[in-house]
Design a protein around this motif. Structure first.
Motif, PDB file in Angstrom:
ATOM      1  N   ASP A 352      33.812  64.208  57.097  1.00 40.48           N
ATOM      2  CA  ASP A 352      34.459  63.515  58.207  1.00 40.48           C
ATOM      3  C   ASP A 352      33.487  62.558  58.882  1.00 40.48           C
ATOM      4  O   ASP A 352      32.367  62.324  58.413  1.00 40.48           O
ATOM      5  CB  ASP A 352      35.048  64.523  59.196  1.00 40.48           C
ATOM      6  CG  ASP A 352      34.016  65.525  59.703  1.00 40.48           C
ATOM      7  OD1 ASP A 352      32.858  65.121  59.933  1.00 40.48           O
ATOM      8  OD2 ASP A 352      34.356  66.704  59.877  1.00 40.48           O
ATOM      9  N   SER A 353      33.927  62.014  60.028  1.00 42.31           N
ATOM     10  CA  SER A 353      33.142  60.980  60.699  1.00 42.31           C
ATOM     11  C   SER A 353      31.851  61.514  61.305  1.00 42.31           C
ATOM     12  O   SER A 353      30.912  60.744  61.548  1.00 42.31           O
ATOM     13  CB  SER A 353      33.974  60.315  61.791  1.00 42.31           C
ATOM     14  OG  SER A 353      34.455  61.278  62.714  1.00 42.31           O
ATOM     15  N   TYR A 378      36.637  51.033  56.768  1.00 44.26           N
ATOM     16  CA  TYR A 378      35.375  51.649  57.195  1.00 44.26           C
ATOM     17  C   TYR A 378      35.574  53.087  57.635  1.00 44.26           C
ATOM     18  O   TYR A 378      34.727  53.953  57.362  1.00 44.26           O
ATOM     19  CB  TYR A 378      34.760  50.825  58.334  1.00 44.26           C
ATOM     20  CG  TYR A 378      33.406  51.340  58.775  1.00 44.26           C
ATOM     21  CD1 TYR A 378      32.253  50.967  58.086  1.00 44.26           C
ATOM     22  CD2 TYR A 378      33.283  52.209  59.863  1.00 44.26           C
ATOM     23  CE1 TYR A 378      31.001  51.442  58.475  1.00 44.26           C
ATOM     24  CE2 TYR A 378      32.048  52.679  60.257  1.00 44.26           C
ATOM     25  CZ  TYR A 378      30.912  52.294  59.562  1.00 44.26           C
ATOM     26  OH  TYR A 378      29.682  52.783  59.948  1.00 44.26           O
ATOM     27  N   GLN A 379      36.663  53.378  58.315  1.00 42.38           N
ATOM     28  CA  GLN A 379      36.894  54.712  58.848  1.00 42.38           C
ATOM     29  C   GLN A 379      37.023  55.762  57.754  1.00 42.38           C
ATOM     30  O   GLN A 379      36.751  56.942  57.970  1.00 42.38           O
ATOM     31  CB  GLN A 379      38.165  54.704  59.711  1.00 42.38           C
ATOM     32  CG  GLN A 379      38.404  55.989  60.483  1.00 42.38           C
ATOM     33  CD  GLN A 379      39.719  55.967  61.229  1.00 42.38           C
ATOM     34  OE1 GLN A 379      40.635  55.233  60.858  1.00 42.38           O
ATOM     35  NE2 GLN A 379      39.817  56.761  62.287  1.00 42.38           N
ATOM     36  N   VAL A 393      20.174  55.331  46.732  1.00 45.68           N
ATOM     37  CA  VAL A 393      21.604  55.025  46.875  1.00 45.68           C
ATOM     38  C   VAL A 393      22.200  56.051  47.837  1.00 45.68           C
ATOM     39  O   VAL A 393      22.031  57.257  47.648  1.00 45.68           O
ATOM     40  CB  VAL A 393      22.337  55.071  45.528  1.00 45.68           C
ATOM     41  CG1 VAL A 393      23.805  54.688  45.719  1.00 45.68           C
ATOM     42  CG2 VAL A 393      21.673  54.153  44.512  1.00 45.68           C
ATOM     43  N   LEU A 394      22.893  55.548  48.842  1.00 41.46           N
ATOM     44  CA  LEU A 394      23.450  56.404  49.886  1.00 41.46           C
ATOM     45  C   LEU A 394      24.957  56.184  49.950  1.00 41.46           C
ATOM     46  O   LEU A 394      25.429  55.093  50.273  1.00 41.46           O
ATOM     47  CB  LEU A 394      22.801  56.063  51.230  1.00 41.46           C
ATOM     48  CG  LEU A 394      23.126  56.934  52.434  1.00 41.46           C
ATOM     49  CD1 LEU A 394      22.632  58.356  52.227  1.00 41.46           C
ATOM     50  CD2 LEU A 394      22.506  56.326  53.695  1.00 41.46           C
ATOM     51  N   HIS A 395      25.737  57.228  49.629  1.00 42.98           N
ATOM     52  CA  HIS A 395      27.195  57.155  49.644  1.00 42.98           C
ATOM     53  C   HIS A 395      27.755  57.984  50.798  1.00 42.98           C
ATOM     54  O   HIS A 395      27.197  59.013  51.164  1.00 42.98           O
ATOM     55  CB  HIS A 395      27.788  57.729  48.348  1.00 42.98           C
ATOM     56  CG  HIS A 395      27.444  56.973  47.110  1.00 42.98           C
ATOM     57  ND1 HIS A 395      28.095  55.820  46.730  1.00 42.98           N
ATOM     58  CD2 HIS A 395      26.518  57.223  46.144  1.00 42.98           C
ATOM     59  CE1 HIS A 395      27.588  55.380  45.583  1.00 42.98           C
ATOM     60  NE2 HIS A 395      26.628  56.216  45.207  1.00 42.98           N
ATOM     61  N   TRP A 396      28.900  57.539  51.319  1.00 42.78           N
ATOM     62  CA  TRP A 396      29.720  58.381  52.188  1.00 42.78           C
ATOM     63  C   TRP A 396      31.172  58.047  51.931  1.00 42.78           C
ATOM     64  O   TRP A 396      31.540  56.873  51.743  1.00 42.78           O
ATOM     65  CB  TRP A 396      29.437  58.139  53.675  1.00 42.78           C
ATOM     66  CG  TRP A 396      30.393  58.927  54.558  1.00 42.78           C
ATOM     67  CD1 TRP A 396      30.263  60.215  54.971  1.00 42.78           C
ATOM     68  CD2 TRP A 396      31.663  58.481  55.075  1.00 42.78           C
ATOM     69  NE1 TRP A 396      31.351  60.610  55.717  1.00 42.78           N
ATOM     70  CE2 TRP A 396      32.240  59.563  55.796  1.00 42.78           C
ATOM     71  CE3 TRP A 396      32.389  57.288  54.974  1.00 42.78           C
ATOM     72  CZ2 TRP A 396      33.472  59.464  56.425  1.00 42.78           C
ATOM     73  CZ3 TRP A 396      33.629  57.197  55.609  1.00 42.78           C
ATOM     74  CH2 TRP A 396      34.149  58.278  56.331  1.00 42.78           C
ATOM     75  N   ARG A 397      32.004  59.066  51.901  1.00 47.26           N
ATOM     76  CA  ARG A 397      33.435  58.852  51.874  1.00 47.26           C
ATOM     77  C   ARG A 397      34.120  60.027  52.554  1.00 47.26           C
ATOM     78  O   ARG A 397      33.601  61.157  52.572  1.00 47.26           O
ATOM     79  CB  ARG A 397      33.959  58.654  50.456  1.00 47.26           C
ATOM     80  CG  ARG A 397      34.086  59.874  49.612  1.00 47.26           C
ATOM     81  CD  ARG A 397      34.622  59.513  48.218  1.00 47.26           C
ATOM     82  NE  ARG A 397      35.816  58.683  48.265  1.00 47.26           N
ATOM     83  CZ  ARG A 397      36.044  57.655  47.432  1.00 47.26           C
ATOM     84  NH1 ARG A 397      35.164  57.353  46.483  1.00 47.26           N
ATOM     85  NH2 ARG A 397      37.157  56.953  47.529  1.00 47.26           N
ATOM     86  N   ALA A 398      35.287  59.753  53.148  1.00 48.96           N
ATOM     87  CA  ALA A 398      36.037  60.791  53.847  1.00 48.96           C
ATOM     88  C   ALA A 398      36.674  61.737  52.837  1.00 48.96           C
ATOM     89  O   ALA A 398      36.981  61.357  51.700  1.00 48.96           O
ATOM     90  CB  ALA A 398      37.113  60.160  54.720  1.00 48.96           C
ATOM     91  N   ARG A 404      43.126  62.365  59.749  1.00 51.94           N
ATOM     92  CA  ARG A 404      43.669  61.609  60.874  1.00 51.94           C
ATOM     93  C   ARG A 404      42.952  60.263  60.927  1.00 51.94           C
ATOM     94  O   ARG A 404      41.874  60.127  61.506  1.00 51.94           O
ATOM     95  CB  ARG A 404      43.489  62.389  62.185  1.00 51.94           C
ATOM     96  CG  ARG A 404      44.155  63.749  62.170  1.00 51.94           C
ATOM     97  CD  ARG A 404      44.218  64.398  63.558  1.00 51.94           C
ATOM     98  NE  ARG A 404      42.912  64.627  64.140  1.00 51.94           N
ATOM     99  CZ  ARG A 404      42.189  65.722  63.970  1.00 51.94           C
ATOM    100  NH1 ARG A 404      42.640  66.695  63.169  1.00 51.94           N
ATOM    101  NH2 ARG A 404      41.030  65.875  64.567  1.00 51.94           N
ATOM    102  N   SER A 405      43.543  59.268  60.307  1.00 55.81           N
ATOM    103  CA  SER A 405      42.874  57.972  60.148  1.00 55.81           C
ATOM    104  C   SER A 405      43.856  56.834  60.389  1.00 55.81           C
ATOM    105  O   SER A 405      45.072  57.035  60.491  1.00 55.81           O
ATOM    106  CB  SER A 405      42.309  57.847  58.729  1.00 55.81           C
ATOM    107  OG  SER A 405      43.374  57.764  57.778  1.00 55.81           O
ATOM    108  N   LYS A 406      43.313  55.632  60.486  1.00 54.70           N
ATOM    109  CA  LYS A 406      44.134  54.438  60.462  1.00 54.70           C
ATOM    110  C   LYS A 406      44.752  54.308  59.065  1.00 54.70           C
ATOM    111  O   LYS A 406      44.408  55.038  58.141  1.00 54.70           O
ATOM    112  CB  LYS A 406      43.277  53.205  60.762  1.00 54.70           C
ATOM    113  CG  LYS A 406      42.599  53.226  62.118  1.00 54.70           C
ATOM    114  CD  LYS A 406      41.714  51.997  62.297  1.00 54.70           C
ATOM    115  CE  LYS A 406      40.988  52.019  63.640  1.00 54.70           C
ATOM    116  NZ  LYS A 406      40.072  50.862  63.793  1.00 54.70           N
TER     117      LYS A 406
END
Length: 544
Positions: A352-353, A378-379, A393-398, A404-406
């Motif tokens: 999550d965020s 982005y969210q 290499v740096l990854h992030w994903r929800a 609960r997102s746009k």
């Protein structure tokens, strides 16, 4: 430092309650267990077919009632009978030292405190179930450590604080929720399958769009016999949407949060109102002085490695720096020290965020770590940053539904299980998982099911490549509403720890790290907290 077991005499009152503890929790959990039997068994039409992997699930976290009884137990709350003044009050509740006061206390010893809960009329409570949070603060030293709160279930609580730094220390106790307010939260968990819904967006071949309600349970959408279901082939989980008026189920292209539901009465809203929630009790104990033979307790000499036993508390702040009590974590104060640690690593962050804050901290702290525009939302992500000269290499994903997102493309919603299944792993691969905040609007069975699949995927990853580092970030404190109370989050963290118990993974206890200093609770903490969380992560990546 080893954990200290607080020896207390609970008396006949607690013995009287032993016989009904299991009954109370069974009644609380029965609807959750029934949920699995109905919605995950696949034995009746028109429900989706059973996942082929369901019988092969190596975890039993989400399906064994005894495990859930132990993890989710909370004392019975009789309620206030509609009388708000009968609920626990932060203004009248009191606490005092358990033993005689001392001029000085020894570094490494414990301070023990007795708390007596009282209602708004000042009458002592005769049952437990309040959510108190306690901490020991050293304002001049910018120090803090969480205290242990033991509920004796008779209106009395025993608080224990390790004395980990020399100098002044001050007890602070907060009433997060009264037992009566927690009775409201418990009712919501047992009577409602959700407190929020989602919107699914469908697009036809000519660009025409239709939107419908979606959720984790087909009974939460309008027509239980006319719905679309979507199976994640990797995790075996399902997502449900109402049947669009004219478009086919296969035309789902977008997802967003929908509406927060009104699930409380006016009296229940009063119990959860801001003026009764997260309030500091009047000071019951003056500052204590800890003798100065050294400035603080030192972290163990043991390097930080996955699978290490974590004491309670797991650490403390001193001079705004988090010091682990499980291993010798260290700061990474310069850009070069961070780059030296991350060199040659691929970091996969999924969650999550609050976990995205780690990605953002590294991106903002290291100028040469450059974001790559993947033209994503982005969210939700995916987000990526690279440092080509050092191979970082740096990854992030929800995580996927429920999120609960746009509005975001459905194709961007990858389950954690799917992502883990696509990793080869190895000594240069780091996986960081941070889930919990988006599951507080559902019964614990939903989160337990998700964790069961993720545990299986983590086990498979570590089996094919044991040198992979997996780090579990526990959920933050911060939420105080009916949609995301700290009481919900506390149970999310219990499930998280249980899900990965016995595996060679590392834990970052964000619950303690976000609640140990005299800072306002925030689901998205400031740089001070985030930097310490990231430093602990880096200590696991680079233990020496």
């Amino acid at each position: 430092m080893s954990n200290k077991e607080l020896q207390v005499s609970t008396g006949p009152y607690l013995r009287h309650f032993r016989w009904h503890k299991i009954l109370v929790v069974c009644l609380f959990l029965y609807p959750q267990v029934l949920y699995f039997r109905i919605f995950w068994s696949g034995n009746s039409d028109p429900w989706p077919p059973k996942s082929p992997s369901a019988d092969k699930d190596p975890t039993s976290l989400s399906l064994e009632l005894p495990n859930l009884i132990h993890l989710l137990y909370w004392p019975l709350t009789p309620g206030d009978g509609g009388d708000l003044l009968a609920s626990t009050s932060h203004k009248t509740s009191t606490y005092h030292l358990r033993g005689p006061s001392q001029d000085t206390y020894a570094l490494g010893s414990y301070l023990e405190v007795v708390l007596v809960a009282r209602d708004h009329r000042g009458r002592p409570k005769t049952h437990g179930g309040d959510l108190f949070q306690a901490r020991l603060l050293g304002p001049e030293l910018r120090a803090g450590v969480p205290g242990d709160v033991q509920d004796l279930e008779n209106g009395t609580y025993l608080l224990s604080f390790p004395l980990l730094w020399a100098g002044r220390a001050q007890v602070q106790v907060r009433l997060i929720h009264s037992s009566e307010a927690i009775g409201v939260l418990r009712r919501i968990w047992t009577e409602h399958w959700a407190t929020v819904d989602f919107i699914g967006y469908f697009r036809g071949p000519r660009g025409d769009e239709e939107s419908v309600s979606c959720n984790v349970n087909p009974l939460l959408i309008r027509e239980e016999k006319s719905f679309c279901y979507y199976k994640d082939e990797d995790s075996g989980e399902f997502w449900y949407c109402d049947q669009p008026p004219t478009l086919a189920c296969s035309m789902l292209v977008g997802h967003s949060v929908g509406h927060y539901w009104n699930v409380t009465t006016s009296h229940e809203e009063a119990l959860l109102a801001w003026n009764l929630t997260d309030k500091v009790l009047p000071q019951g104990i003056g500052p204590v002085h800890v003798a100065r033979n050294t400035s603080r307790i030192l972290s163990p000499a043991l390097p930080c490695y996955p699978g290490i036993s974590t004491p309670k508390p797991s650490g403390f702040y001193h001079q705004d720096v988090w010091h682990s009590l499980a291993c010798s974590n260290r700061p990474f104060p310069t850009v070069s020290s961070i780059l030296g640690c991350l060199a040659g690593h691929i970091i996969h962050m999924m969650g999550d965020s609050t976990l995205r804050q780690w990605w953002e901290y590294l991106r903002d702290t290291v100028p040469s770590l450059k974001p790559v525009d993947l033209h994503s939302i982005y969210q939700v992500g995916p987000l990526m940053a690279v440092e080509t000269t050092r191979g970082i290499v740096l990854h992030w994903r929800a995580h996927s539904w429920p999120l609960r997102s746009k509005r975001t493309p459905v194709a961007s919603l990858h389950s954690v299980v799917r992502e883990l299944g696509g990793l080869a792993g190895g000594p240069h691969t780091v996986v960081v998982l941070g889930l919990g905040a988006h599951f507080t609007t559902f019964p614990p069975s939903i989160f337990a099911r998700r964790l069961a699949g993720i545990r299986a995927a983590v086990m498979a990853l570590l089996e094919r490549e044991p040198r992979t580092l997996v780090v579990i970030k526990l959920a933050n404190t911060g939420y105080k509403s009916v949609y995301g109370s700290d009481w919900f989050t506390l149970h999310m963290n219990r499930l998280l720890r249980s899900a990965f118990a016995g595996l060679r993974v590392a834990f970052v206890d964000a619950w303690e790290m976000t609640s140990s200093l005299a800072l306002p609770d925030n689901i998205h903490p400031g740089k001070l907290i985030v930097s310490n969380e990231v430093n602990l992560l880096l200590s696991f990546i680079c233990p020496t």
